[in-house]
Enzyme design. Structure first.
Site, mmCIF file in Angstrom:
data_model
loop_
_atom_site.group_PDB
_atom_site.id
_atom_site.type_symbol
_atom_site.label_atom_id
_atom_site.label_comp_id
_atom_site.label_asym_id
_atom_site.label_seq_id
_atom_site.Cartn_x
_atom_site.Cartn_y
_atom_site.Cartn_z
ATOM 1 N N GLY A 90 -53.833 -49.098 32.654
ATOM 2 C CA GLY A 90 -54.037 -50.344 32.873
ATOM 3 C C GLY A 90 -52.882 -50.646 34.016
ATOM 4 N N ARG A 100 -35.364 -60.923 23.564
ATOM 5 C CA ARG A 100 -35.675 -62.358 23.541
ATOM 6 C C ARG A 100 -34.490 -62.996 22.797
ATOM 7 N NH1 ARG A 100 -42.237 -62.349 23.813
ATOM 8 N NH2 ARG A 100 -42.230 -62.254 25.931
ATOM 9 N N HIS A 159 -45.702 -58.566 15.510
ATOM 10 C CA HIS A 159 -45.655 -59.584 16.605
ATOM 11 C C HIS A 159 -46.436 -60.551 16.959
ATOM 12 C CE1 HIS A 159 -44.402 -59.752 20.899
ATOM 13 N NE2 HIS A 159 -45.788 -59.745 21.535
#
Ligand SMILES: NC(=O)C1=CN([C@@H]2O[C@H](COP(=O)(O)OP(=O)(O)OC[C@H]3O[C@@H](n4cnc5c(N)ncnc54)[C@H](O)[C@@H]3O)[C@@H](O)[C@H]2O)C=CC1
Ligand SMILES: CC(=O)C(=O)O
Length: 312
Positions: free
Chosen positions: A12, A156, A180
């Site tokens: 990808g 985060r 997640h």
């Protein structure tokens, strides 16, 4: 004698794949092969060449190959899967699962064929279920199929704690477990700034705000970007995991790991504290959880199981 450099293939070449490839090369961790579908062959070659030409300027030396041929990925040490689609208007979550599940199966068949000894890192969403699909398709041992979410979610969380305290992010530690998604479990008891538990530094409502913002961290970026999802921090997270494996660092990092009895769960991939080294996941660390933490982890696991139920 020439030393053989480590080789990492990134499947990808979109936002996360290209950024991951560039960071890996910039850190001189390995040679990199960037792979996409035949229709994307020229853009993928173009991105790889562009990255390579940054080498003389930034002072790094690594081979970067863009390709649509899996033959170029032969004998990779690690293969990172970022291939897939994001949800588009009119598409249900189930549609996304079906499409990306088929992509995982196709890509994994090629990986097994060309790199039977590789460690696979999966990023594609919904990542817990997609990691399970790659595990089942590959037939690889569980320690060699690993998903990424906890390093990103913890990053985060650490960012928001550091902002709230106005201290260096370097001194903030934390651990986000579970799937997640909106039910992920930031473990406050194990979070500290400079070794001081954050519970003694922040008010409960400040901590609650940070937990909520962490849980919605992906959506916050999607809403700001308008045409895609986060890729700098996700790529950095993949690179931290890959580095731990390539250098056999025995890092304690959260990974999406296959559970066979740990935390009382079976047959599911879920974010867990793990030790990452040359063999992939070398240990799942079993923490003592409080009743509330355990309840939150079970809730997160149910959300992952609901996605797994639509897997073919
Ligand atoms: N687990 C996590 O923490 C995160 C997960 N993600 C997920 O990662 C995935 C990729 O995200 P982006 O890079 O932003 O998407 P993107 O759309 O920029 O790139 C995806 C790439 O995959 C390629 N592709 C599609 N089918 C393929 C196949 N069969 N073989 C090889 N390549 C193929 C596409 O051509 C495209 O270049 C998404 O599913 C996204 O939701 C993104 C960030 C964080
Ligand atoms: C896209 C995604 O999964 C994230 O940014 O968390």
């Amino acid at each position: 004698m020439t030393l053989k450099r480590k080789k990492v293939s990134v499947i990808g070449s979109g936002f996360t794949g290209a950024t991951t490839a560039f960071l890996l090369a910039q850190k001189e961790l390995c040679d990199v092969v960037l792979v996409d579908i035949p229709h994307m062959e020229n853009p993928t070659k173009g991105k790889a060449l562009d990255m390579l030409e940054a080498g003389p300027v930034l002072g790094f030396d690594a081979q970067i190959t863009g390709t649509a041929s899996y033959a170029d990925t032969k004998e990779s040490d690690i293969v990172i899967i970022t291939a897939g689609i994001a949800r588009k208007p009119g598409m249900s979550r189930d549609d996304l699962v079906q499409t990306n599940q088929q992509i995982m199966k196709d890509v994994t068949t090629e990986i097994v064929n060309y790199s039977p000894n590789a460690i696979i890192l999966v990023l594609t969403n919904p990542v817990d279920a997609m990691t399970y699909t790659v595990f089942r398709t590959s037939g690889f041992p569980k320690e060699r199929v690993i998903g990424q979410s906890g390093v990103l979610d913890t990053a985060r969380f650490r960012t928001f704690v550091a902002q709230e305290l106005n201290v260096s992010v370097k001194d903030v530690t934390g651990f986000v477990l579970g799937g997640h998604g909106d039910d992920m479990v930031p473990l406050i008891r194990y979070s500290a700034a400079g070794g001081v538990p954050i519970k003694s530094l922040l008010k409960p409502e400040q901590i609650e705000g940070i937990v909520e913002r962490t849980r919605k961290g992906g959506a916050e970026i999607v809403n700001l970007l308008g045409n895609g999802s986060a890729y700098y921090a996700p790529a950095a997270s993949l690179v931290e995991m890959a580095e731990a494996i390539l250098k056999d660092q025995k890092r304690i990092l959260p990974s999406i790991a296959y559970l066979e009895g740990e935390y009382g769960m079976e047959g599911i991939y879920l974010g867990m504290p793990t030790i990452l080294g040359a063999n992939g996941i070398e240990q799942i660390i079993e923490l003592e959880l409080s009743d509330d933490e355990n309840k939150a982890l079970l809730k997160s696991a149910s959300a992952v199981k609901a996605v797994m139920e639509v897997l073919a």
